[in-house]
Design a protein around this motif. Structure first.
Motif, PDB file in Angstrom:
ATOM      1  N   ALA A  20      -9.370   2.828  -6.673  1.00  0.00           N
ATOM      2  CA  ALA A  20     -10.381   3.443  -5.805  1.00  0.00           C
ATOM      3  C   ALA A  20     -11.315   2.398  -5.196  1.00  0.00           C
ATOM      4  CB  ALA A  20     -11.180   4.495  -6.573  1.00  0.00           C
ATOM      5  N   LYS A  21     -11.768   1.457  -5.981  1.00  0.00           N
ATOM      6  CA  LYS A  21     -12.705   0.440  -5.483  1.00  0.00           C
ATOM      7  C   LYS A  21     -12.048  -0.412  -4.402  1.00  0.00           C
ATOM      8  CE  LYS A  21     -16.015  -2.999  -7.141  1.00  0.00           C
ATOM      9  NZ  LYS A  21     -15.704  -4.293  -6.585  1.00  0.00           N
ATOM     10  N   GLU A  22     -10.843  -0.882  -4.665  1.00  0.00           N
ATOM     11  CA  GLU A  22     -10.116  -1.685  -3.669  1.00  0.00           C
ATOM     12  C   GLU A  22      -9.909  -0.882  -2.379  1.00  0.00           C
ATOM     13  OE1 GLU A  22      -5.920  -4.098  -3.526  1.00  0.00           O
ATOM     14  OE2 GLU A  22      -5.838  -1.998  -4.169  1.00  0.00           O
ATOM     15  N   THR A  23      -9.572   0.392  -2.511  1.00  0.00           N
ATOM     16  CA  THR A  23      -9.318   1.241  -1.345  1.00  0.00           C
ATOM     17  C   THR A  23     -10.580   1.432  -0.521  1.00  0.00           C
ATOM     18  OG1 THR A  23      -7.477   2.331  -2.465  1.00  0.00           O
ATOM     19  CG2 THR A  23      -8.499   3.532  -0.639  1.00  0.00           C
ATOM     20  N   VAL A  24     -11.703   1.729  -1.172  1.00  0.00           N
ATOM     21  CA  VAL A  24     -12.974   1.890  -0.463  1.00  0.00           C
ATOM     22  C   VAL A  24     -13.338   0.600   0.265  1.00  0.00           C
ATOM     23  CG1 VAL A  24     -15.476   2.140  -0.800  1.00  0.00           C
ATOM     24  CG2 VAL A  24     -13.900   3.753  -1.885  1.00  0.00           C
ATOM     25  N   GLU A  25     -13.216  -0.524  -0.415  1.00  0.00           N
ATOM     26  CA  GLU A  25     -13.559  -1.804   0.208  1.00  0.00           C
ATOM     27  C   GLU A  25     -12.642  -2.119   1.386  1.00  0.00           C
ATOM     28  OE1 GLU A  25     -13.469  -4.441  -3.171  1.00  0.00           O
ATOM     29  OE2 GLU A  25     -15.505  -3.843  -3.797  1.00  0.00           O
ATOM     30  N   TRP A  26     -11.354  -1.847   1.261  1.00  0.00           N
ATOM     31  CA  TRP A  26     -10.392  -2.130   2.329  1.00  0.00           C
ATOM     32  C   TRP A  26     -10.691  -1.275   3.565  1.00  0.00           C
ATOM     33  CZ3 TRP A  26      -6.707   0.066   5.432  1.00  0.00           C
ATOM     34  CH2 TRP A  26      -5.764  -0.784   6.015  1.00  0.00           C
ATOM     35  N   TYR A  27     -10.855   0.043   3.372  1.00  0.00           N
ATOM     36  CA  TYR A  27     -11.111   0.925   4.518  1.00  0.00           C
ATOM     37  C   TYR A  27     -12.460   0.615   5.174  1.00  0.00           C
ATOM     38  CZ  TYR A  27      -6.917   3.733   4.172  1.00  0.00           C
ATOM     39  OH  TYR A  27      -5.606   4.143   4.203  1.00  0.00           O
ATOM     40  N   SER A  28     -13.420   0.198   4.398  1.00  0.00           N
ATOM     41  CA  SER A  28     -14.720  -0.191   4.964  1.00  0.00           C
ATOM     42  C   SER A  28     -14.592  -1.475   5.776  1.00  0.00           C
ATOM     43  CB  SER A  28     -15.743  -0.388   3.845  1.00  0.00           C
ATOM     44  OG  SER A  28     -15.938   0.812   3.140  1.00  0.00           O
ATOM     45  N   ARG A  29     -13.929  -2.474   5.217  1.00  0.00           N
ATOM     46  CA  ARG A  29     -13.796  -3.781   5.863  1.00  0.00           C
ATOM     47  C   ARG A  29     -12.847  -3.747   7.064  1.00  0.00           C
ATOM     48  NH1 ARG A  29     -11.079  -6.199   2.231  1.00  0.00           N
ATOM     49  NH2 ARG A  29      -9.161  -6.519   3.358  1.00  0.00           N
ATOM     50  N   VAL A  30     -11.685  -3.125   6.902  1.00  0.00           N
ATOM     51  CA  VAL A  30     -10.642  -3.186   7.927  1.00  0.00           C
ATOM     52  C   VAL A  30     -10.867  -2.158   9.034  1.00  0.00           C
ATOM     53  CG1 VAL A  30      -8.150  -2.966   8.346  1.00  0.00           C
ATOM     54  CG2 VAL A  30      -8.978  -4.172   6.313  1.00  0.00           C
ATOM     55  N   LEU A  31     -11.288  -0.951   8.674  1.00  0.00           N
ATOM     56  CA  LEU A  31     -11.430   0.112   9.671  1.00  0.00           C
ATOM     57  C   LEU A  31     -12.866   0.568   9.896  1.00  0.00           C
ATOM     58  CD1 LEU A  31      -8.253   2.235   8.906  1.00  0.00           C
ATOM     59  CD2 LEU A  31      -8.606   0.552  10.722  1.00  0.00           C
ATOM     60  N   GLY A  32     -13.813  -0.031   9.208  1.00  0.00           N
ATOM     61  CA  GLY A  32     -15.215   0.297   9.435  1.00  0.00           C
ATOM     62  C   GLY A  32     -15.621   1.683   8.969  1.00  0.00           C
ATOM     63  N   SER A 125      -0.095   3.072  20.535  1.00  0.00           N
ATOM     64  CA  SER A 125      -0.595   2.960  19.168  1.00  0.00           C
ATOM     65  C   SER A 125      -0.115   1.689  18.492  1.00  0.00           C
ATOM     66  CB  SER A 125      -0.192   4.190  18.359  1.00  0.00           C
ATOM     67  OG  SER A 125       1.201   4.369  18.391  1.00  0.00           O
ATOM     68  N   ILE A 126      -0.816   1.347  17.417  1.00  0.00           N
ATOM     69  CA  ILE A 126      -0.432   0.254  16.534  1.00  0.00           C
ATOM     70  C   ILE A 126      -0.246   0.832  15.135  1.00  0.00           C
ATOM     71  CG2 ILE A 126      -1.537  -1.562  17.900  1.00  0.00           C
ATOM     72  CD1 ILE A 126      -3.882  -1.520  15.871  1.00  0.00           C
ATOM     73  N   TYR A 127       0.550   0.132  14.317  1.00  0.00           N
ATOM     74  CA  TYR A 127       0.878   0.600  12.975  1.00  0.00           C
ATOM     75  C   TYR A 127       0.706  -0.529  11.963  1.00  0.00           C
ATOM     76  CZ  TYR A 127       3.211   4.275  15.619  1.00  0.00           C
ATOM     77  OH  TYR A 127       3.492   5.289  16.488  1.00  0.00           O
ATOM     78  N   PHE A 128       0.276  -0.155  10.763  1.00  0.00           N
ATOM     79  CA  PHE A 128       0.096  -1.110   9.673  1.00  0.00           C
ATOM     80  C   PHE A 128      -0.009  -0.319   8.377  1.00  0.00           C
ATOM     81  CE2 PHE A 128      -3.769  -0.029  11.813  1.00  0.00           C
ATOM     82  CZ  PHE A 128      -4.695   0.237  10.816  1.00  0.00           C
ATOM     83  N   PHE A 129      -0.023  -1.029   7.249  1.00  0.00           N
ATOM     84  CA  PHE A 129      -0.073  -0.366   5.945  1.00  0.00           C
ATOM     85  C   PHE A 129      -1.361  -0.716   5.206  1.00  0.00           C
ATOM     86  CE2 PHE A 129       4.383  -0.323   6.974  1.00  0.00           C
ATOM     87  CZ  PHE A 129       4.809   0.907   6.494  1.00  0.00           C
ATOM     88  N   ASP A 130      -1.892   0.249   4.458  1.00  0.00           N
ATOM     89  CA  ASP A 130      -3.057  -0.006   3.612  1.00  0.00           C
ATOM     90  C   ASP A 130      -2.580  -0.606   2.290  1.00  0.00           C
ATOM     91  OD1 ASP A 130      -2.325   2.026   1.792  1.00  0.00           O
ATOM     92  OD2 ASP A 130      -4.090   3.257   2.173  1.00  0.00           O
ATOM     93  N   PRO A 131      -3.489  -0.998   1.391  1.00  0.00           N
ATOM     94  CA  PRO A 131      -3.056  -1.640   0.145  1.00  0.00           C
ATOM     95  C   PRO A 131      -2.298  -0.709  -0.798  1.00  0.00           C
ATOM     96  CG  PRO A 131      -5.443  -1.377   0.166  1.00  0.00           C
ATOM     97  CD  PRO A 131      -4.942  -0.973   1.522  1.00  0.00           C
ATOM     98  N   HIS A 134       0.314   3.217   2.217  1.00  0.00           N
ATOM     99  CA  HIS A 134       0.252   4.300   3.195  1.00  0.00           C
ATOM    100  C   HIS A 134       0.311   3.707   4.600  1.00  0.00           C
ATOM    101  CE1 HIS A 134      -0.659   7.052   0.010  1.00  0.00           C
ATOM    102  NE2 HIS A 134      -1.824   6.488  -0.256  1.00  0.00           N
ATOM    103  N   ARG A 135       1.151   4.276   5.453  1.00  0.00           N
ATOM    104  CA  ARG A 135       1.246   3.802   6.834  1.00  0.00           C
ATOM    105  C   ARG A 135       0.101   4.411   7.638  1.00  0.00           C
ATOM    106  NH1 ARG A 135       5.581   4.308  11.695  1.00  0.00           N
ATOM    107  NH2 ARG A 135       5.567   2.111  12.250  1.00  0.00           N
ATOM    108  N   LEU A 136      -0.567   3.557   8.406  1.00  0.00           N
ATOM    109  CA  LEU A 136      -1.683   3.986   9.243  1.00  0.00           C
ATOM    110  C   LEU A 136      -1.353   3.695  10.695  1.00  0.00           C
ATOM    111  CD1 LEU A 136      -4.605   2.544   7.095  1.00  0.00           C
ATOM    112  CD2 LEU A 136      -3.661   4.857   7.050  1.00  0.00           C
ATOM    113  N   GLU A 137      -1.949   4.475  11.567  1.00  0.00           N
ATOM    114  CA  GLU A 137      -1.768   4.314  13.010  1.00  0.00           C
ATOM    115  C   GLU A 137      -3.136   4.402  13.673  1.00  0.00           C
ATOM    116  OE1 GLU A 137       0.442   6.696  16.707  1.00  0.00           O
ATOM    117  OE2 GLU A 137       0.585   7.460  14.662  1.00  0.00           O
TER     118      GLU A 137
END
Length: 185
Positions: A20-32, A125-131, A134-137
């Motif tokens: 959970a902590k890594e996910t919150v930090e990643w989505y905050s940093r990468v996607l704001g 669109s662009i595509y990438f994966f979260d940690p 999960h595929r994101l667009e």
């Protein structure tokens, strides 16, 4: 007779995460995204079963929320082996092509591999994966009102033809012709 519910919007969508902590930090940093809420329980409120979890919520903007569950007592996360990785994904809208290209540069600067921009007729669109895998667009709309109207008009025929043939109908063939590849834009 009962009334069909009137939906206002998606309240949240929920996925599983490894940490959970890594996910919150990643989505905050990468996607704001803005981390807003967390629930941690030992028992699932809806079923009463013992299954400790951390449930975190991130604001995506516009009243949209994505949430994640960390489930430490469950087996490791898996994927449906019969569904290709490109099928299940979460798509977020950005303002325009400039915003999409800026987002791509930002995400790549984080060391994340990005595919695209890909042309889809009425959006790119662009595509990438979260940690968590999960595929994101990220997508920006590029269609005209006439194109959206045409797609709405042919949607029933396309679905019917697909249902009968299981082949891609070409009712809106322009969707498959990227003007950038022809030099039109």
């Amino acid at each position: 007779m009962t009334a069909v519910p009137t939906l206002e919007r998606i309240h949240h969508v929920a996925y599983r995460c490894r940490d959970a902590k890594e996910t919150v930090e990643w989505y905050s940093r990468v996607l704001g995204m803005r981390y807003t809420t967390a629930f941690a329980e030992d028992h699932v409120p809806s079923t009463g079963e013992f299954d400790p979890y951390m449930h975190v919520f991130l604001d995506c903007g516009g009243g949209n929320v994505v949430a994640f569950f960390e489930l430490p007592n469950q087996p490791e996360m898996g994927k449906d082996p019969n569904t290709p990785a490109w099928v299940q994904h979460l798509a977020f809208k950005v303002a325009d092509l400039d915003a999409l290209l800026a987002a791509k540069a930002h995400i790549e600067a984080q060391g994340i591999e990005v595919l695209g921009p890909t042309y889809h007729g009425i959006f790119r669109s662009i595509y990438f994966f979260d940690p968590n895998g999960h595929r994101l667009e990220l997508a920006c709309d590029i269609g005209t009102p006439d194109q959206y109207a045409e797609l709405a008009a042919v949607a029933p025929a396309m679905l019917h033809e697909w249902s009968e043939t299981k082949r891609a109908p070409r009712h809106a063939s322009w969707l498959h012709e990227d003007p950038a590849e022809r030099g039109d834009s």
